[in-house]
Design a protein around this motif. Structure first.
Motif, PDB file in Angstrom:
ATOM      1  N   GLU A  15       0.827  -1.205   0.000  1.00  0.00           N
ATOM      2  CA  GLU A  15       0.000   0.000   0.000  1.00  0.00           C
ATOM      3  C   GLU A  15       0.865   1.261   0.000  1.00  0.00           C
ATOM      4  O   GLU A  15       0.554   2.234  -0.696  1.00  0.00           O
ATOM      5  CB  GLU A  15      -0.941  -0.004   1.213  1.00  0.00           C
ATOM      6  CG  GLU A  15      -2.014  -1.073   1.113  1.00  0.00           C
ATOM      7  CD  GLU A  15      -2.757  -1.314   2.397  1.00  0.00           C
ATOM      8  OE1 GLU A  15      -3.820  -1.972   2.346  1.00  0.00           O
ATOM      9  OE2 GLU A  15      -2.289  -0.886   3.483  1.00  0.00           O
ATOM     10  N   LEU A  22      -6.105   0.095  -4.551  1.00  0.00           N
ATOM     11  CA  LEU A  22      -6.937  -0.883  -3.844  1.00  0.00           C
ATOM     12  C   LEU A  22      -8.185  -1.223  -4.657  1.00  0.00           C
ATOM     13  O   LEU A  22      -8.610  -2.382  -4.698  1.00  0.00           O
ATOM     14  CB  LEU A  22      -7.312  -0.356  -2.456  1.00  0.00           C
ATOM     15  CG  LEU A  22      -6.153  -0.230  -1.466  1.00  0.00           C
ATOM     16  CD1 LEU A  22      -6.606   0.489  -0.200  1.00  0.00           C
ATOM     17  CD2 LEU A  22      -5.548  -1.589  -1.138  1.00  0.00           C
ATOM     18  N   GLN A  50      -9.654  -4.816  -3.763  1.00  0.00           N
ATOM     19  CA  GLN A  50      -9.554  -4.862  -2.309  1.00  0.00           C
ATOM     20  C   GLN A  50     -10.575  -3.924  -1.652  1.00  0.00           C
ATOM     21  O   GLN A  50     -10.243  -3.055  -0.854  1.00  0.00           O
ATOM     22  CB  GLN A  50      -8.132  -4.516  -1.875  1.00  0.00           C
ATOM     23  CG  GLN A  50      -7.095  -5.505  -2.392  1.00  0.00           C
ATOM     24  CD  GLN A  50      -5.721  -5.185  -1.893  1.00  0.00           C
ATOM     25  OE1 GLN A  50      -5.462  -5.164  -0.686  1.00  0.00           O
ATOM     26  NE2 GLN A  50      -4.809  -4.910  -2.822  1.00  0.00           N
ATOM     27  N   ASP A  66     -12.788  -4.478   0.672  1.00  0.00           N
ATOM     28  CA  ASP A  66     -12.837  -4.559   2.132  1.00  0.00           C
ATOM     29  C   ASP A  66     -11.739  -3.700   2.769  1.00  0.00           C
ATOM     30  O   ASP A  66     -11.968  -3.051   3.792  1.00  0.00           O
ATOM     31  CB  ASP A  66     -12.703  -6.005   2.624  1.00  0.00           C
ATOM     32  CG  ASP A  66     -13.922  -6.848   2.311  1.00  0.00           C
ATOM     33  OD1 ASP A  66     -15.005  -6.271   2.021  1.00  0.00           O
ATOM     34  OD2 ASP A  66     -13.815  -8.093   2.355  1.00  0.00           O
ATOM     35  N   ARG A  67     -10.575  -3.676   2.145  1.00  0.00           N
ATOM     36  CA  ARG A  67      -9.476  -2.857   2.672  1.00  0.00           C
ATOM     37  C   ARG A  67      -9.779  -1.370   2.492  1.00  0.00           C
ATOM     38  O   ARG A  67      -9.463  -0.563   3.380  1.00  0.00           O
ATOM     39  CB  ARG A  67      -8.155  -3.232   1.987  1.00  0.00           C
ATOM     40  CG  ARG A  67      -6.956  -2.495   2.522  1.00  0.00           C
ATOM     41  CD  ARG A  67      -6.715  -2.746   4.002  1.00  0.00           C
ATOM     42  NE  ARG A  67      -5.450  -2.135   4.398  1.00  0.00           N
ATOM     43  CZ  ARG A  67      -5.131  -1.812   5.630  1.00  0.00           C
ATOM     44  NH1 ARG A  67      -5.955  -2.081   6.622  1.00  0.00           N
ATOM     45  NH2 ARG A  67      -3.975  -1.250   5.896  1.00  0.00           N
ATOM     46  N   GLU A 116     -11.968  -0.547   5.319  1.00  0.00           N
ATOM     47  CA  GLU A 116     -11.197  -0.492   6.577  1.00  0.00           C
ATOM     48  C   GLU A 116     -10.476   0.839   6.721  1.00  0.00           C
ATOM     49  O   GLU A 116     -10.500   1.460   7.793  1.00  0.00           O
ATOM     50  CB  GLU A 116     -10.147  -1.613   6.619  1.00  0.00           C
ATOM     51  CG  GLU A 116     -10.653  -2.977   6.942  1.00  0.00           C
ATOM     52  CD  GLU A 116      -9.521  -4.004   6.892  1.00  0.00           C
ATOM     53  OE1 GLU A 116      -8.381  -3.675   7.300  1.00  0.00           O
ATOM     54  OE2 GLU A 116      -9.771  -5.120   6.421  1.00  0.00           O
TER      55      GLU A 116
END
Length: 133
Positions: free
Chosen positions: A69, A106, A111, A113-114, A117
């Protein structure tokens, strides 16, 4: 599907900007009971380069980003842009571009879900970040 490694940092930032805007608008509609004009003004302040820089600085301090990331962030931060926001230092603009590139990365890599988050982290800390002036 385009290989994410073929996308430059500014393309990822372009996509990430839209993703962040959508998440912020949804959060505000679900959590703030105010007029559309007030929602607009709140959203504008939450997605500003200064706010994004503050959120990134907090993420860095808390060490919540993976190496992958952080690499995506650097793609955006280091990208050569010929424009920047008025009344914003170029260093702040570059960090916010990196922040947006992170979210674009992302999104492209599936991604979701990330993304949620990290956005939840921002929303949880929205009153605690120090917006750089």
């Amino acid at each position: 599907m385009t290989n994410v490694n073929q996308l430059n940092g500014l393309i990822l930032a372009y996509l990430g900007d839209a993703e962040i805007e959508e998440k912020v608008r949804y959060y505000l509609v679900m959590n703030k009971h105010c007029s559309v004009n007030e929602l607009y003004m709140l959203a504008k302040s939450y997605v500003s380069a200064k706010a994004q820089t503050a959120f990134f600085n907090l993420m860095s301090k808390e060490e919540i980003l993976t190496d992958e990331e952080f690499s995506a962030f650097k793609l955006g931060r280091n990208a050569k842009s010929h424009t920047h926001a008025k009344n914003t230092a170029i260093s702040i603009y570059r960090i916010s571009t990196g922040f947006e590139a992170l979210f674009g990365y992302l999104k492209v890599t599936g991604q979701d879900d990330r993304i949620q988050e990290l956005m939840d982290f921002c929303f949880k800390n929205i009153d605690n970040v120090e917006i750089i002036e």
